[in-house]
Scaffold this motif. Structure first.
Motif, PDB file in Angstrom:
ATOM      1  N   ASP A 132      -7.208 -10.799 -10.906  1.00 30.28           N
ATOM      2  CA  ASP A 132      -6.473 -11.472  -9.835  1.00 30.28           C
ATOM      3  C   ASP A 132      -6.935 -10.991  -8.459  1.00 30.28           C
ATOM      4  O   ASP A 132      -7.018 -11.782  -7.507  1.00 30.28           O
ATOM      5  N   TYR A 133      -7.244  -9.703  -8.380  1.00 31.37           N
ATOM      6  CA  TYR A 133      -7.718  -9.132  -7.114  1.00 31.37           C
ATOM      7  C   TYR A 133      -9.061  -9.741  -6.715  1.00 31.37           C
ATOM      8  O   TYR A 133      -9.274 -10.118  -5.553  1.00 31.37           O
ATOM      9  N   LEU A 134      -9.984  -9.864  -7.677  1.00 28.97           N
ATOM     10  CA  LEU A 134     -11.277 -10.469  -7.393  1.00 28.97           C
ATOM     11  C   LEU A 134     -11.128 -11.941  -7.003  1.00 28.97           C
ATOM     12  O   LEU A 134     -11.797 -12.415  -6.074  1.00 28.97           O
ATOM     13  N   LYS A 135     -10.269 -12.668  -7.706  1.00 31.15           N
ATOM     14  CA  LYS A 135     -10.052 -14.077  -7.371  1.00 31.15           C
ATOM     15  C   LYS A 135      -9.525 -14.227  -5.947  1.00 31.15           C
ATOM     16  O   LYS A 135      -9.953 -15.120  -5.205  1.00 31.15           O
ATOM     17  N   ALA A 136      -8.595 -13.367  -5.590  1.00 28.62           N
ATOM     18  CA  ALA A 136      -8.029 -13.441  -4.234  1.00 28.62           C
ATOM     19  C   ALA A 136      -9.094 -13.136  -3.183  1.00 28.62           C
ATOM     20  O   ALA A 136      -9.164 -13.804  -2.146  1.00 28.62           O
ATOM     21  N   LEU A 137      -9.953 -12.148  -3.440  1.00 27.84           N
ATOM     22  CA  LEU A 137     -11.011 -11.816  -2.484  1.00 27.84           C
ATOM     23  C   LEU A 137     -11.988 -12.964  -2.308  1.00 27.84           C
ATOM     24  O   LEU A 137     -12.453 -13.238  -1.197  1.00 27.84           O
ATOM     25  N   LEU A 138     -12.314 -13.643  -3.403  1.00 25.74           N
ATOM     26  CA  LEU A 138     -13.233 -14.777  -3.313  1.00 25.74           C
ATOM     27  C   LEU A 138     -12.648 -15.897  -2.453  1.00 25.74           C
ATOM     28  O   LEU A 138     -13.388 -16.697  -1.876  1.00 25.74           O
ATOM     29  N   GLN A 139     -11.332 -15.953  -2.370  1.00 27.08           N
ATOM     30  CA  GLN A 139     -10.660 -16.954  -1.544  1.00 27.08           C
ATOM     31  C   GLN A 139     -10.366 -16.438  -0.138  1.00 27.08           C
ATOM     32  O   GLN A 139      -9.726 -17.129   0.660  1.00 27.08           O
ATOM     33  N   GLY A 140     -10.843 -15.223   0.161  1.00 26.55           N
ATOM     34  CA  GLY A 140     -10.607 -14.648   1.478  1.00 26.55           C
ATOM     35  C   GLY A 140      -9.239 -14.047   1.655  1.00 26.55           C
ATOM     36  O   GLY A 140      -8.816 -13.757   2.780  1.00 26.55           O
ATOM     37  N   ASP A 141      -8.524 -13.809   0.550  1.00 27.86           N
ATOM     38  CA  ASP A 141      -7.179 -13.249   0.590  1.00 27.86           C
ATOM     39  C   ASP A 141      -7.250 -11.753   0.277  1.00 27.86           C
ATOM     40  O   ASP A 141      -7.594 -11.359  -0.840  1.00 27.86           O
ATOM     41  N   LEU A 142      -6.912 -10.922   1.251  1.00 32.30           N
ATOM     42  CA  LEU A 142      -6.920  -9.471   1.056  1.00 32.30           C
ATOM     43  C   LEU A 142      -5.580  -8.940   0.569  1.00 32.30           C
ATOM     44  O   LEU A 142      -5.423  -7.725   0.419  1.00 32.30           O
ATOM     45  N   LEU A 163      -1.148  -8.661   0.466  1.00 34.52           N
ATOM     46  CA  LEU A 163      -0.059  -8.365   1.377  1.00 34.52           C
ATOM     47  C   LEU A 163       0.065  -6.865   1.586  1.00 34.52           C
ATOM     48  O   LEU A 163      -0.156  -6.071   0.664  1.00 34.52           O
ATOM     49  N   SER A 164       0.436  -6.497   2.795  1.00 34.77           N
ATOM     50  CA  SER A 164       0.719  -5.093   3.069  1.00 34.77           C
ATOM     51  C   SER A 164       1.938  -4.655   2.269  1.00 34.77           C
ATOM     52  O   SER A 164       2.955  -5.350   2.226  1.00 34.77           O
ATOM     53  N   TYR A 165       1.844  -3.481   1.638  1.00 34.44           N
ATOM     54  CA  TYR A 165       2.952  -2.987   0.832  1.00 34.44           C
ATOM     55  C   TYR A 165       4.154  -2.608   1.688  1.00 34.44           C
ATOM     56  O   TYR A 165       5.290  -2.627   1.208  1.00 34.44           O
ATOM     57  N   GLN A 166       3.928  -2.267   2.946  1.00 33.28           N
ATOM     58  CA  GLN A 166       5.012  -1.812   3.801  1.00 33.28           C
ATOM     59  C   GLN A 166       5.583  -2.935   4.667  1.00 33.28           C
ATOM     60  O   GLN A 166       6.789  -3.166   4.678  1.00 33.28           O
ATOM     61  N   SER A 167       4.730  -3.633   5.392  1.00 34.08           N
ATOM     62  CA  SER A 167       5.225  -4.684   6.287  1.00 34.08           C
ATOM     63  C   SER A 167       5.302  -6.039   5.601  1.00 34.08           C
ATOM     64  O   SER A 167       5.914  -6.965   6.159  1.00 34.08           O
ATOM     65  N   GLU A 168       4.668  -6.175   4.420  1.00 39.97           N
ATOM     66  CA  GLU A 168       4.617  -7.433   3.670  1.00 39.97           C
ATOM     67  C   GLU A 168       3.998  -8.564   4.498  1.00 39.97           C
ATOM     68  O   GLU A 168       4.330  -9.736   4.327  1.00 39.97           O
ATOM     69  N   ARG A 169       3.092  -8.205   5.379  1.00 39.69           N
ATOM     70  CA  ARG A 169       2.317  -9.178   6.133  1.00 39.69           C
ATOM     71  C   ARG A 169       0.937  -9.276   5.502  1.00 39.69           C
ATOM     72  O   ARG A 169       0.470  -8.331   4.842  1.00 39.69           O
ATOM     73  N   PRO A 170       0.224 -10.385   5.689  1.00 40.69           N
ATOM     74  CA  PRO A 170      -1.139 -10.486   5.149  1.00 40.69           C
ATOM     75  C   PRO A 170      -2.033  -9.383   5.720  1.00 40.69           C
ATOM     76  O   PRO A 170      -2.047  -9.135   6.928  1.00 40.69           O
ATOM     77  N   VAL A 171      -2.790  -8.747   4.846  1.00 49.57           N
ATOM     78  CA  VAL A 171      -3.685  -7.677   5.275  1.00 49.57           C
ATOM     79  C   VAL A 171      -4.738  -8.223   6.237  1.00 49.57           C
ATOM     80  O   VAL A 171      -5.114  -7.549   7.211  1.00 49.57           O
ATOM     81  N   ALA A 172      -5.221  -9.434   5.988  1.00 52.68           N
ATOM     82  CA  ALA A 172      -6.226 -10.033   6.873  1.00 52.68           C
ATOM     83  C   ALA A 172      -5.689 -10.179   8.291  1.00 52.68           C
ATOM     84  O   ALA A 172      -6.419  -9.994   9.270  1.00 52.68           O
TER      85      ALA A 172
END
Length: 341
Positions: A102-112, A114-123
């Motif tokens: 799932d992590y690799l699939k998300a990276l291929l889509q440009g999705d880094l 969610l932040s574990y603390q702020s729950e905002r997109p890492v990108a």
């Protein structure tokens, strides 16, 4: 005479080599070389991503418990009911292989993620702070090259004493710790002389000392590689030929010798980008400057592994891309390599 005349038709019947065929062959060779370099770069990127994922996934302790303790500020045992929402939200309850895919699939889509603390997109978090770090790294690289070229032209290929002085200065500069240089510059030029602000911020004046901090040790390192090649190239026959044509010493050193001497330094420039971005973590902390360094330090302190992995992946991607560009720059700088493409 008749024998010679008889040979003429035979020679005319030999078909000339097709320029198109030669061009197609060179193109195919070039494509194979580019494909090999791209494949190697992708392998390095995949390996770094995999190692980063495994290291963060197998850290001691339950990740959901760590995140909940950091959020609440209390290090206490947690019940399954408390941990269930976190495990479900971030997929910690899935098998490690499933998480990796799932992590690799998300990276291929440009999705880094969610932040574990702020729950905002890492990108988004990285995008907000990436510009100051890039400006710092690129400016430091340009300044390091300017210092390297000027010092090399001034001292390389000269008399023994001048060469020894130049080499000694480069050795000292290359061995200087960046954090030590930064603190020294901060004390002298900011605290005592007041020429620059103590807290750097994102201002142009506040960028000068951080750039110098990163550039000075790198200039010494680049200078060592450039000097050795410069001393070798200045003894080559093409230098004697240029001088015989009446070219001045400055033209010989700047137009001919320096061009060959830059090749090892260009190789190191790909590595230098990764080193500068990594060094920016310390420099941005010393000068209280915004950027990826502050984000990474905060993420490590808060156990925000998603942000940490996102920054690592970004730095690796930049390193890979820059090294690919460096390979292409080789062809422009060194005409001997153009036949390979």
């Amino acid at each position: 005479m008749s024998v010679l005349l008889d040979e003429v038709p035979a020679r005319q019947e030999v078909p000339p080599v097709s320029a198109g065929g030669t061009g197609r062959g060179a193109m195919l060779r070039g494509l194979r070389i580019v494909a090999a370099k791209v494949g190697s770069a992708l392998f390095v990127l995949w390996g770094t991503i995999t190692v980063t994922f495994v290291v963060l996934a197998v850290l001691p302790g339950d990740r959901a418990t760590i995140l909940l303790n950091v959020r609440t500020g209390q290090t206490i045992p947690r019940s399954a009911a408390e941990l269930a929402p976190i495990n479900e939200k971030f997929g910690f309850d899935q098998a490690l292989v499933v998480q990796y895919v799932d992590y690799l699939k998300a990276l291929l889509q440009g999705d880094l993620g969610l932040s574990y603390q702020s729950e905002r997109p890492v990108a988004t978090i990285i995008g907000e702070q990436i510009a100051p770090t890039f400006v710092l790294a690129i400016a430091a690289l340009l300044l390091a090259w300017a210092l390297t070229v000027a010092w090399t032209l001034l001292t390389a290929g000269r008399g023994p004493r001048v060469r020894a002085l130049g080499s000694a200065v480069e050795t000292v500069l290359a061995g200087l710790p960046q954090y030590w240089v930064g603190i020294l510059l901060l004390i002298v030029f900011a605290a005592q002389l007041g020429w620059f602000p103590v807290i750097s911020g994102a201002s142009a004046a506040g960028t000068v000392l951080p750039v110098v901090t990163l550039a000075v040790p790198l200039a010494g390192f680049l200078g060592q590689a450039t000097r050795s090649e410069f001393d070798r190239a200045i003894r080559e026959p093409f230098v004697l030929s240029a001088r015989a044509r009446g070219m001045g010493e400055l033209g010989v050193r700047g137009r001919h010798v320096l061009r060959h001497a830059l090749i090892p330094g260009i190789t190191l420039s790909g590595w230098a980008i990764g080193s500068l971005i990594s060094g920016a973590v310390l420099v941005e902390t010393v000068f209280a400057r915004p950027g990826l360094g502050a984000v990474l330090v905060n993420a490590v302190g808060q156990k925000d592994f998603a942000v940490v992995s996102g920054i690592v992946v970004l730095i690796t991607l930049l390193y890979v891309v820059v090294n690919l560009v460096v390979d292409l720059v080789y062809v422009v700088v060194d005409p001997r390599l153009r036949g390979a493409l």
